[in-house]
Design a protein around this motif. Structure first.
Motif, PDB file in Angstrom:
ATOM      1  N   GLY A  70       0.872  -1.278   0.001  1.00 53.75           N
ATOM      2  CA  GLY A  70      -0.013   0.141  -0.147  1.00 53.75           C
ATOM      3  C   GLY A  70       0.781   1.372  -0.076  1.00 53.75           C
ATOM      4  N   GLU A  71       2.054   1.187   0.379  1.00 55.19           N
ATOM      5  CA  GLU A  71       3.023   2.212   0.264  1.00 55.19           C
ATOM      6  C   GLU A  71       3.785   2.532  -1.240  1.00 55.19           C
ATOM      7  N   VAL A  72       4.260   3.597  -1.391  1.00 50.75           N
ATOM      8  CA  VAL A  72       5.196   3.957  -2.399  1.00 50.75           C
ATOM      9  C   VAL A  72       6.477   3.643  -1.995  1.00 50.75           C
ATOM     10  N   ALA A  73       7.319   2.836  -2.904  1.00 52.11           N
ATOM     11  CA  ALA A  73       8.795   2.420  -2.510  1.00 52.11           C
ATOM     12  C   ALA A  73       9.472   2.610  -3.750  1.00 52.11           C
ATOM     13  N   SER A  87      10.321   2.490  -9.017  1.00 55.09           N
ATOM     14  CA  SER A  87       9.736   3.174  -7.976  1.00 55.09           C
ATOM     15  C   SER A  87       8.156   2.978  -8.286  1.00 55.09           C
ATOM     16  N   GLY A  88       7.275   2.509  -7.345  1.00 51.34           N
ATOM     17  CA  GLY A  88       5.787   2.786  -7.305  1.00 51.34           C
ATOM     18  C   GLY A  88       5.170   2.068  -6.169  1.00 51.34           C
ATOM     19  N   VAL A  89       3.897   1.873  -6.268  1.00 51.43           N
ATOM     20  CA  VAL A  89       3.000   1.512  -5.353  1.00 51.43           C
ATOM     21  C   VAL A  89       3.192  -0.002  -4.940  1.00 51.43           C
ATOM     22  N   VAL A  90       3.619  -0.266  -3.747  1.00 49.47           N
ATOM     23  CA  VAL A  90       3.839  -2.064  -3.443  1.00 49.47           C
ATOM     24  C   VAL A  90       2.399  -2.618  -3.248  1.00 49.47           C
ATOM     25  N   GLY A  91       2.374  -3.651  -4.037  1.00 54.64           N
ATOM     26  CA  GLY A  91       0.841  -4.328  -3.714  1.00 54.64           C
ATOM     27  C   GLY A  91       1.252  -6.009  -3.321  1.00 54.64           C
ATOM     28  N   GLU A  92       0.430  -6.653  -2.891  1.00 48.92           N
ATOM     29  CA  GLU A  92       0.333  -8.066  -2.653  1.00 48.92           C
ATOM     30  C   GLU A  92      -0.581  -8.890  -3.272  1.00 48.92           C
ATOM     31  N   PHE A  93      -0.339  -9.889  -4.140  1.00 49.89           N
ATOM     32  CA  PHE A  93      -1.100 -10.851  -4.792  1.00 49.89           C
ATOM     33  C   PHE A  93      -0.692 -12.301  -4.644  1.00 49.89           C
ATOM     34  N   GLN A  94      -1.581 -13.018  -4.021  1.00 48.90           N
ATOM     35  CA  GLN A  94      -1.337 -14.282  -3.844  1.00 48.90           C
ATOM     36  C   GLN A  94      -0.152 -14.618  -2.805  1.00 48.90           C
ATOM     37  N   GLY A  95       0.176 -13.699  -1.801  1.00 50.11           N
ATOM     38  CA  GLY A  95       1.140 -13.870  -0.954  1.00 50.11           C
ATOM     39  C   GLY A  95       2.516 -13.278  -1.599  1.00 50.11           C
TER      40      GLY A  95
END
Length: 688
Positions: free
Chosen positions: A62-65, A120-128
């Motif tokens: 959810g954060e930009v990194a 650089s961009g928004v970090v997400g999570e998909f299927q772990g």
């Protein structure tokens, strides 16, 4: 003449590089201005930390990194809807980059297997898995280019990217002079740890490090600059008024006591206090500028009537000005019913008055035989002359522009002015909004005022509500039914559709009033409702303020979750004005969100307008604080009233002492304050 040091800041927007004829109107629309300075006043809404993190393990969904890793693999999509997937590895783990509908040749060129890349961009999570979809930046670390360590993010409009606006803002910083004198007190700068003016602008538009505390200090510094500029204007307005001659309206208290004896109720202590404050102002030899602020039903009209009585007994005339004919006629009825039995001559003057009636009123105003008049903008039209106008009372003052009040004031030499508002404002912010006025607050309601029972009901039960409305109508009670919009074919909650449906279902005459109707048609609909020719009035929010129908016992507000708290409170105030039990029905369309539920529960719990205003401010912010945007009221560009309210009284005291000590602004600090006024006081309309 503008100080030449500021010339560069007031150059047109297209003097900045990269802004041509096509982009200029886009920029002007966004910043609500035409100059380089307007670009700088459009501050970032937030800042992104683009510094490269040490490892993938630090990433938070959810954060930009920004991270660096080696390209480990590339997988083509298995269908048109699936993304291209590229895996980076940094020794601690993997990060998957996803690209939808991308050119595979471009991707393979950007991400050669085995090469290092910075993304650089928004970090997400998909299927772990940690993933980043369509990174904002893709950089080869072997090259000197890097993402900005800190990236300001701006509110934008169609046709303008964040990068383009940021480039313009950075270019605009070069237009800020290096030799501007410091207009803030050195002790305040040290106490608050504020940077200089230019450093604050740089710290927001072009920061070199990510430091949230530093961003707050820079914004706070500029907010104080704006507050000080505004309060300096107000201080000059007060000083100017104190130097003007106005007729001191002196009379003894006997006439006021005679009016008070005729009342069917006892005045509240707040009313008595307000009358005393106004009386003291009226007796001064300079113009009064006072606001009478009170909740719905707090008795502002009585206080204003007593002020008018004082003016008349001092040998002058008084004029009430209301924004609509309905309110003006209502005001006339209130004033005349109380004062005409005591021998006062009261008249009304609106656009409706024609022929002999109008001529008679004009003659009475000119020869002084009419002592008090209630009217609309017709009062300041050509041909209206007063013999000796001493007091102007402006009702619902936010509905009038500055020039409207000035035109009426021009009918006399430095008349006293009392403005009234039924929209409570949080006490802590009243002076921020009305800093040029003295304020009297009515925070009590007269004894005997009926409480209003407020109920929150899903519109799935609307048939029950309609049945209750029908029973009230049969008892000869009046019912307001408020709709959020005038017309919509596919929505029964529109006023036109609802009025038809109620008339058919209840088989009774139903009135209709909305903003698209002509003034005389609205007046007729309200008059028919008041006299009982119609017992149900379907309306939009045009009935929000001032409409007084004592027989109204129910108000139904459809889609209540879409209204501001202040507006709902004003609408609720249309009932509970008589002796019968009154109800406010808030119809909502489920599901009801947590925020909307909290707002409606606040209204159900309390009738205290000031408590409601505080809640509205806390939940929705200052933009909806007043229900409608007031002229010159909430026009701050930098100040955030929620965050910077504590700066206003500091700036007011600072400005007052500065102007009293150097009214010509000829001293060292005075000259610096003149520059500040040139920069920020054009945003403030001085109200005399």
């Amino acid at each position: 003449m503008r100080d030449e040091r500021l010339f560069a800041l007031f150059e047109p927007i297209d003097s900045l590089p990269g802004i041509g004829p096509k982009l200029r109107p886009v920029f002007e629309r966004l910043v609500d201005g035409e100059t380089v300075w307007d670009v700088l006043l459009h501050l970032p809404e937030k800042w992104l930390d683009r510094r490269v993190k040490a490892s993938f393990e630090e990433l938070v969904s959810g954060e930009v990194a920004t991270v660096q890793g080696e390209v480990h693999s590339y997988k083509a999509p298995y269908s048109d809807r699936a993304p291209h997937r590229i895996q980076l590895f940094d020794g601690t783990g993997f990060l998957t980059l996803t690209f939808f509908r991308a050119d595979p040749r471009w991707l393979q060129g950007q991400f050669p297997i085995g090469k290092e890349r910075i993304v650089s961009g928004v970090v997400g999570e998909f299927q772990g898995e940690r993933q980043m979809s369509h990174p904002d930046y893709i950089i080869d670390p072997a090259k000197p280019e890097r993402p900005p360590a800190v990236e300001p993010i701006y509110g934008l409009t169609a046709g303008l990217s964040n990068k383009r606006f940021h480039n313009a803002a950075v270019a605009a910083l070069d237009h800020v002079p290096d030799d501007l004198p410091e207009w803030l007190r050195s002790d305040l700068l040290a106490e608050r740890c504020w940077p200089s003016f230019k450093t604050a602008l740089i710290g927001l538009h072009a920061p070199d490090i990510y430091d949230e505390a530093r961003f707050a200090k820079c914004r706070e510094r500029l907010a104080y600059d704006e507050a000080l500029a505004r309060e300096t204007v107000f201080a000059f307005a007060r000083l100017s008024r104190s130097q003007k001659d106005a007729p001191p309206l002196r009379s003894d208290s006997q006439p006021l006591n005679e009016v008070a004896k005729c009342l069917p109720y006892k005045m509240t202590s707040a009313q008595i206090r307000a009358v005393k404050e106004i009386s003291e102002d009226l007796e001064q030899p300079h113009p009064m500028r006072r606001m009478l602020q009170g909740d719905v039903g707090a008795g502002k009209t009585l206080v204003a009537i007593l002020a008018a009585v004082k003016a008349v007994n001092a040998g002058y005339q008084a004029a009430f000005m209301a924004p609509t004919e309905v309110l003006a006629r209502q005001q006339f009825d209130s004033v005349a019913s109380l004062l005409e039995p005591l021998g006062y001559q009261v008249a009304a003057l609106t656009g409706r008055d024609k022929g002999a009636s109008r001529e008679g009123t004009l003659i009475g105003l000119a020869d002084g035989s009419i002592q008090i008049v209630a009217g609309t903008q017709a009062l300041f039209q050509q041909g209206v002359h007063f013999r000796k106008l001493g007091l102007i009372i402006v009702d619902e003052q936010h509905r009038f522009g500055v020039m409207d009040r000035m035109r009426l004031a021009s009918k006399a030499t430095a008349p006293h002015m009392l403005v009234m508002s039924a929209t409570p404002i949080p006490r802590t912010l009243a002076q921020a909004v009305h800093g040029d006025l003295d304020i009297s607050i009515l925070d009590e309601k007269p004894e005997g005022r009926q409480p209003i029972e407020t109920r929150i009901i899903s519109d799935t039960r609307i048939d029950e509500v309609i049945d209750a409305v029908g029973r009230a109508s049969a008892r000869n009670e009046r019912v307001f039914w408020v709709c959020p919009r005038v017309d919509a074919d596919d929505d029964d909650s529109s006023a036109i559709q609802r009025s038809r449906m109620l008339q058919e279902q209840l088989n009774v005459p139903v009135g209709l009033v909305h903003g698209r109707m002509r003034g005389e048609d609205k007046d007729l609909a309200l008059e028919q409702f008041r006299t009982g020719q119609t017992r149900i009035l379907v309306a939009t929010t045009v009935i929000e303020v001032g409409v007084d129908v004592p027989d109204a016992t129910i108000i139904v507000i459809e889609r209540a979750e879409g209204f501001g708290l202040a507006q709902l409170h004003q609408l609720r105030g249309r009932v509970g004005r008589g002796q019968k039990k009154s109800y406010c029905i808030l119809l909502y369309r489920p599901p009801l969100g947590d925020l909307a539920k909290e707002r409606l529960e606040t209204l159900r719990r309390t009738e205290d307008g000031f408590e409601i205003a505080e809640a509205d401010f806390r939940l929705r912010g200052p933009g909806d604080l007043l229900g409608v945007r007031q002229s010159g009221a909430v026009d701050y560009r930098v100040v955030d009233l929620a965050a910077h309210a504590d700066l206003i009284p500091v700036a007011r005291t600072d400005a007052r002492y500065a102007i009293e000590g150097d009214p010509g602004l000829t001293g060292e600090r005075g000259k610096a304050l003149s520059l500040l006024r040139e920069l920020l006081s054009p945003l403030v309309r001085e109200r005399q």
